[in-house]
Design an enzyme around this catalytic site. Structure first.
Site, PDB file in Angstrom:
ATOM      1  N   PRO A   1      15.483  34.902 -10.938  1.00 48.64           N
ATOM      2  CA  PRO A   1      16.232  33.975 -10.093  1.00 48.64           C
ATOM      3  C   PRO A   1      17.697  34.351  -9.910  1.00 48.64           C
ATOM      4  O   PRO A   1      18.416  34.522 -10.881  1.00 48.64           O
ATOM      5  CB  PRO A   1      16.103  32.647 -10.850  1.00 48.64           C
ATOM      6  N   GLU A   2      18.105  34.514  -8.675  1.00 50.71           N
ATOM      7  CA  GLU A   2      19.512  34.652  -8.329  1.00 50.71           C
ATOM      8  C   GLU A   2      19.870  33.414  -7.517  1.00 50.71           C
ATOM      9  O   GLU A   2      19.075  32.483  -7.424  1.00 50.71           O
ATOM     10  CB  GLU A   2      19.746  35.960  -7.565  1.00 50.71           C
TER      11      GLU A   2
ATOM     12  N   HIS B   1       3.387  29.596 -22.103  1.00 51.62           N
ATOM     13  CA  HIS B   1       4.822  29.858 -21.942  1.00 51.62           C
ATOM     14  C   HIS B   1       5.627  28.602 -21.618  1.00 51.62           C
ATOM     15  O   HIS B   1       6.770  28.696 -21.196  1.00 51.62           O
ATOM     16  CB  HIS B   1       5.034  30.918 -20.864  1.00 51.62           C
TER      17      HIS B   1
ATOM     18  N   ARG C   1       9.768  34.985 -20.870  1.00 52.19           N
ATOM     19  CA  ARG C   1      10.595  35.779 -21.791  1.00 52.19           C
ATOM     20  C   ARG C   1      11.536  34.952 -22.665  1.00 52.19           C
ATOM     21  O   ARG C   1      12.324  35.520 -23.426  1.00 52.19           O
ATOM     22  CB  ARG C   1      11.403  36.802 -20.985  1.00 52.19           C
TER      23      ARG C   1
ATOM     24  N   LYS D   1      24.320  30.473 -10.522  1.00 52.29           N
ATOM     25  CA  LYS D   1      22.892  30.480 -10.864  1.00 52.29           C
ATOM     26  C   LYS D   1      22.531  29.332 -11.812  1.00 52.29           C
ATOM     27  O   LYS D   1      21.415  29.286 -12.334  1.00 52.29           O
ATOM     28  CB  LYS D   1      22.523  31.809 -11.518  1.00 52.29           C
TER      29      LYS D   1
ATOM     30  N   ARG E   1      21.632  48.677 -15.417  1.00 49.82           N
ATOM     31  CA  ARG E   1      20.730  47.996 -14.478  1.00 49.82           C
ATOM     32  C   ARG E   1      20.068  48.992 -13.534  1.00 49.82           C
ATOM     33  O   ARG E   1      20.731  49.904 -13.027  1.00 49.82           O
ATOM     34  CB  ARG E   1      21.510  46.983 -13.637  1.00 49.82           C
TER      35      ARG E   1
END
Length: 278
Positions: free
Chosen positions: A2-3, A91, A110, A59, A262
Site C-alpha cells: 500500500p502506497e 493471518h 508479514r 500512508k 530497494r
DNA sequence: GCCGTCACCTGTGGGC
DNA sequence: TGCCCACAGGTGACGG
C-alpha cells in the site's frame, strides 16, 4: 504494497461500511501490531467507541472516534476486511466486533503493520506528535513546490530515488510510484538529489500528482496482495517501468538495480543523465 | 547532521 | 519431491 493511492482506496471503501458503528469488543491475536499501548489499554480505549470518520495522512490511516484516534499503517501487506462469519484467517491479527453484528478484521501476512491508539487528544495536537508530525507534504499540497524541494535537496548526495521515498520530505510516495514518477520525469534514480535542477523538480511534482491521481481513480495498484475489503486496484495495468522489461517509449530493455536497498526499475536511455552510475 | 545497513516478518520461487 | 536460501519492502533504530 500500500502506497498513498492504495491507502486512500482503503479509506474510501471502508468508511461507508463502518461509519457510525460501535465497537463492542476487540480481539488481538498478534500483540506486536499494537505499538504504544498494552493489549488491555488498547481494548479499553476502543470498546464502546463509535467510528465517526477515517482520515489519511500520507500512508497512515486515522480512525476517528468520540474520544480516541487509532492510527494504522498497513506497511507491506496490511488489509482491512468487514466480515459476518466467524472463520479466522491464519493471518488475521486484530478483530473489532461491531454493534451491527459484523466484524472488522485486520489481516497482515508479514505482520509489518502497526497500530497506535491515542485518547483524549484533539486532532490538532495529534498532528503535532509522532508519527504524524514526521510527515512531509503530500504532492497535492500547494506547499510542496520546487523551492521546498530545492531546499531539502540542495546539500544531499543521496540518490534522488531515496529522497523521494523519504516520508519526511514527501508523504505518500512508495517504491512503485517513485519508479513511475522518475520515468515520467526522465531522471535517473541514481542521480544525486543536489544535482536535480528546478525544472526537473517541477517535473517530479507534476508527475507525482498525475500518477497518484490516476492511481486513486483506478483503485490503486495490485501487484502482490493489496486489497481493501477484497477489492483489487487496476493501476498495475498502467505501470510504465516498474516490473516491466521493455521501455514503452524507446523499446530499450528496462534495467533493474538496487537503490537504497530497494528494487528499482528504469530505462537507461530515457532516464540517462550526467552523474549516472549506469 | 548525513547516510548506509539491519531488523522486523513470511510467502514465493529458484536452485540443487 | 523436498529442502534450503535469497528476495520482496516501509519504517525505525543504530552506528560510522
Amino acid at each position: 504494497m500500500p502506497e498513498l493511492p492504495e491507502v486512500e482506496t482503503v479509506r474510501l471503501t471502508l468508511l461507508p461500511l463502518i461509519k457510525n458503528k460501535k465497537i463492542i469488543s476487540v480481539d488481538i491475536f498478534y500483540e506486536n501490531i499494537i505499538k504504544n499501548a498494552s493489549v488491555l489499554e488498547f481494548k479499553e480505549k476502543l470498546i464502546n467507541q463509535t467510528f465517526l470518520d477515517i482520515l489519511r495522512f500520507g500512508k497512515y490511516l486515522v480512525f476517528v472516534f468520540e474520544n480516541s484516534f487509532l492510527i494504522s499503517h498497513l506497511r507491506m501487506e496490511g488489509k482491512f476486511y468487514l466480515k459476518h462469519n466467524e472463520n479466522k484467517d491464519i493471518h488475521e491479527h486484530v478483530r473489532f466486533y461491531l454493534d451491527s453484528g459484523e466484524t472488522l478484521r485486520y489481516n497482515d501476512v508479514r505482520k509489518f503493520g502497526t497500530m497506535n491508539i491515542f485518547s483524549n487528544i484533539s486532532l490538532t495536537d495529534l498532528l503535532k506528535i509522532k508519527p504524524l508530525n514526521q510527515l512531509g507534504y503530500e504532492p497535492f499540497d500547494p506547499k510542496l513546490n520546487s523551492t521546498y524541494l530545492k531546499n531539502k535537496f540542495k546539500h544531499s548526495n543521496r540518490p534522488i530515488k531515496s529522497m523521494l521515498l523519504d516520508q519526511s520530505i514527501i508523504a505518500g510516495l512508495g517504491n512503485i510510484y517513485v519508479d513511475e514518477v522518475l520515468f515520467l520525469s526522465k531522471i535517473n534514480p541514481l542521480k544525486k538529489a543536489k544535482d536535480i535542477n528546478e525544472e526537473q523538480l517541477q517535473l517530479i511534482i507534476d508527475s507525482s500528482i498525475d500518477t497518484l491521481l490516476k492511481a486513486i481513480k483506478l483503485g490503486g495498484t495490485t501487484i502482490h496482495s493489496f486489497s481493501s475489503d477484497g477489492i483489487s486496484g487496476k493501476f498495475q495495468n498502467e505501470l510504465l517501468v516498474h516490473t516491466k522489461n521493455t521501455c514503452p517509449i524507446c523499446r530499450s530493455n528496462i534495467l533493474k538495480i538496487k537503490v537504497g536497498g530497494r528494487g528499482t526499475y528504469f530505462c537507461p536511455v530515457c532516464q540517462k543523465g550526467k552523474g549516472d552510475a549506469i
